[in-house]
Design an enzyme around this catalytic site. Structure first.
Site, PDB file in Angstrom:
ATOM      1  N   ASP A  17      18.152  -1.015 -15.138  1.00 21.03           N
ATOM      2  CA  ASP A  17      17.103  -1.833 -14.504  1.00 21.03           C
ATOM      3  C   ASP A  17      16.538  -1.183 -13.234  1.00 21.03           C
ATOM      4  O   ASP A  17      15.648  -1.741 -12.595  1.00 21.03           O
ATOM      5  CB  ASP A  17      17.667  -3.218 -14.150  1.00 21.03           C
ATOM      6  CG  ASP A  17      17.960  -4.032 -15.411  1.00 21.03           C
ATOM      7  OD1 ASP A  17      17.293  -3.808 -16.439  1.00 21.03           O
ATOM      8  OD2 ASP A  17      18.872  -4.883 -15.365  1.00 21.03           O
ATOM      9  N   SER A  25      23.281 -10.992 -14.133  1.00 10.75           N
ATOM     10  CA  SER A  25      24.103 -10.901 -15.356  1.00 10.75           C
ATOM     11  C   SER A  25      25.311 -11.833 -15.264  1.00 10.75           C
ATOM     12  O   SER A  25      25.636 -12.549 -16.218  1.00 10.75           O
ATOM     13  CB  SER A  25      24.603  -9.466 -15.546  1.00 10.75           C
ATOM     14  OG  SER A  25      23.529  -8.605 -15.808  1.00 10.75           O
ATOM     15  N   ARG A  77      10.547  -6.593 -11.760  1.00 11.12           N
ATOM     16  CA  ARG A  77      10.985  -5.329 -11.151  1.00 11.12           C
ATOM     17  C   ARG A  77       9.817  -4.365 -10.920  1.00 11.12           C
ATOM     18  O   ARG A  77       9.843  -3.557 -10.003  1.00 11.12           O
ATOM     19  CB  ARG A  77      12.081  -4.685 -11.989  1.00 11.12           C
ATOM     20  CG  ARG A  77      13.322  -5.569 -12.089  1.00 11.12           C
ATOM     21  CD  ARG A  77      14.551  -4.799 -12.498  1.00 11.12           C
ATOM     22  NE  ARG A  77      15.514  -5.663 -13.157  1.00 11.12           N
ATOM     23  CZ  ARG A  77      16.369  -6.478 -12.538  1.00 11.12           C
ATOM     24  NH1 ARG A  77      16.372  -6.548 -11.228  1.00 11.12           N
ATOM     25  NH2 ARG A  77      17.203  -7.224 -13.214  1.00 11.12           N
TER      26      ARG A  77
END
Ligand code: S3P
Length: 449
Positions: free
Chosen positions: A329, A30, A404
């Site tokens: 996440d 990010s 992920r």
């Protein structure tokens, strides 16, 4: 090259000895995207240390170049951005291809869509499925024209921005830092004050970076858990130094691997401890995880800590929906921890997982089923029946172009009796290119399959 055109790289993991040693996860994804974007919008030079050199972030670097910035990596591995400045972006010569990166694409829609240029956004098969209406709706209110879009408001789509955006007050329809950030970034090219209201606070990296680069911004509490953020438009942002701390969302994988692999003890260095990102650690501590926060210190305006993690006996818990923004996440790897825990874990309010790099709710449920772990999706909740360390494993997980999902199930295979196989590990390079070699250094058995 779109990822769908590449050959898949299946990987398998298997139980071996305990995991031992130290590692440092790469720079936060990010913050890395934002550091480049703020570098583009600033005048003068921005120097970035510790940038995540994953595919997603490299796509944002390429987009910054196409919009008029000079972006180079120097010999010491620092990235230098010479910006075009707010109002100074140039029309890109071709399509901006964001690959797998939702954050890069959505934030850049706010940036390019607020300038009087025509910009076309595209991405891989995963990004082409993700909803962009949530970004286009506020941008249209600010004066952006959507010249073309794929069905349902998806990429490929083309924006033409106004000379100046109209300042608005916007309440985000979902707890999403990407929506918040796109609106605030678009507000930078507005003659007034742009305000975003969020009912639940989400990661605040954009707000912190606006301040760091010299914008006037106010952040106030809103209701029980929300925030009201206002930015004064048309500031002169000044290039500055950015140190990118290590990504807690990447650290999550070796962390859970150490918890579920018997006899393990691992230190993960310099993990960012921003309270809007630490929901996974809070949840794992409630489950009985042995995680020590050592050497807390400041790095690049964030608190970081070394985490000492020991294999632990975990117990199932209920994870409240209110915690979702701070661990959005991390649910795939939490589901893996839950599979090894004693008793059921209920994760509440996971609707946003359906619109990530894959439908993560469905992908996690299918992966758990492939490993023989009973689970159920009940409305927006995922319930995982913990098997107390006795996970069978042995299945193959469909990763759906989702990094992920790939890493979470490789972690599961390190402690499941029959190991695990994933259909494709290529996407791991989007956020954690060194994942496999770093895990191998700790003693993990991960190989091509
Ligand atoms: C991000 C926000 C989150 C997160 C994503 C990164 C960001 O997405 O899932 O990986 O950097 O702003 P949403 O805004 O869709 O929740």
């Amino acid at each position: 090259m779109p990822h769908a055109d590449r050959a898949a790289s299946p990987l398998a993991s298997a139980p071996g000895g305990p995991l031992k040693g130290r590692l440092r996860a790469p720079g936060d994804k990010s913050i890395s995207h934002r550091a480049l974007i703020f570098g583009l919008l600033a005048l003068g030079e921005t120097r970035i240390e510790g940038l995540l050199e994953g595919e997603d972030v490299l796509r944002t670097a390429a987009a910054c170049r196409a919009l008029g910035a000079t972006v180079i990596r120097d010999r010491e591995g620092r990235w230098r951005v010479r910006g075009a400045g707010i109002g100074g972006l140039v029309e890109p010569p071709g399509v901006l291809d964001f690959g797998n990166a939702g954050t890069g694409a959505r934030l850049m829609m706010g940036v390019a869509g607020s300038h009087p240029i025509r910009t076309t956004f595209d991405g891989d098969a995963s990004l082409r499925k993700r909803p962009m209406r949530r970004i286009l709706d506020p941008l249209v209110r600010m004066g952006t024209a959507v010249v073309g879009e794929a069905e349902g408001g998806r990429v490929p789509l083309t924006l033409r921005g106004p000379r100046e955006t109209v300042p608005i007050v916007y309440e985000t329809p979902a707890a999403s830092a990407q929506i918040k950030s796109a609106v605030l970034l678009a507000g930078l090219n507005s003659p007034g004050r742009t305000t975003v209201v969020e009912r639940q606070a989400t990661r605040d990296h954009t707000e912190r970076m606006l301040r760091l680069f010299g914008a006037r911004i106010s952040v106030e509490p809103e209701g029980a858990a929300g925030r009201r953020i206002a930015v004064q438009g048309q500031p002169t942002l000044r290039g500055t130094g950015v140190i990118v701390p290590s990504d807690p969302s990447s650290a999550a994988f070796p962390l859970v691997a150490a918890l579920v692999t018997p006899g393990s003890e691992v230190v993960i260095e310099g993990v960012m401890m921003n309270p809007l990102r630490t929901g996974l650690i809070a949840t794992l501590l409630e489950m009985g995880a042995e995680i020590e926060r050592l050497c807390e210190r400041e790095e690049g305006g964030e608190t970081v800590a070394d985490l000492r993690v020991r294999a632990s006996r975990l117990a199932g818990v209920e994870v409240p929906a209110s915690r979702a923004p701070s661990m959005i996440d991390e649910y795939p790897v939490l589901a893996v921890a839950a599979a090894f825990a004693h008793g059921p874990t209920r994760m509440c309010g996971l609707h946003e997982l359906r619109v990530k790099e894959s439908d993560r709710l469905a992908a996690v449920a299918a992966g758990l089923a492939a490993a023989g772990v009973p689970n159920a999706i009940e409305g927006d909740d995922l319930v995982v029946e913990g098997l107390g360390g006795k996970v069978r494993g042995g299945g193959t997980v469909a990763t759906h172009l989702d990094h992920r999902i790939a890493m979470a199930f490789l972690v599961m295979g390190l402690a499941a009796r029959d190991g695990m196989r994933i259909d494709d590990g290529a996407m791991i390079a989007t956020s954690f290119p060194s994942f496999v070699p770093l895990m191998r250094e700790l003693g993990a058995e991960i190989r091509d399959a």
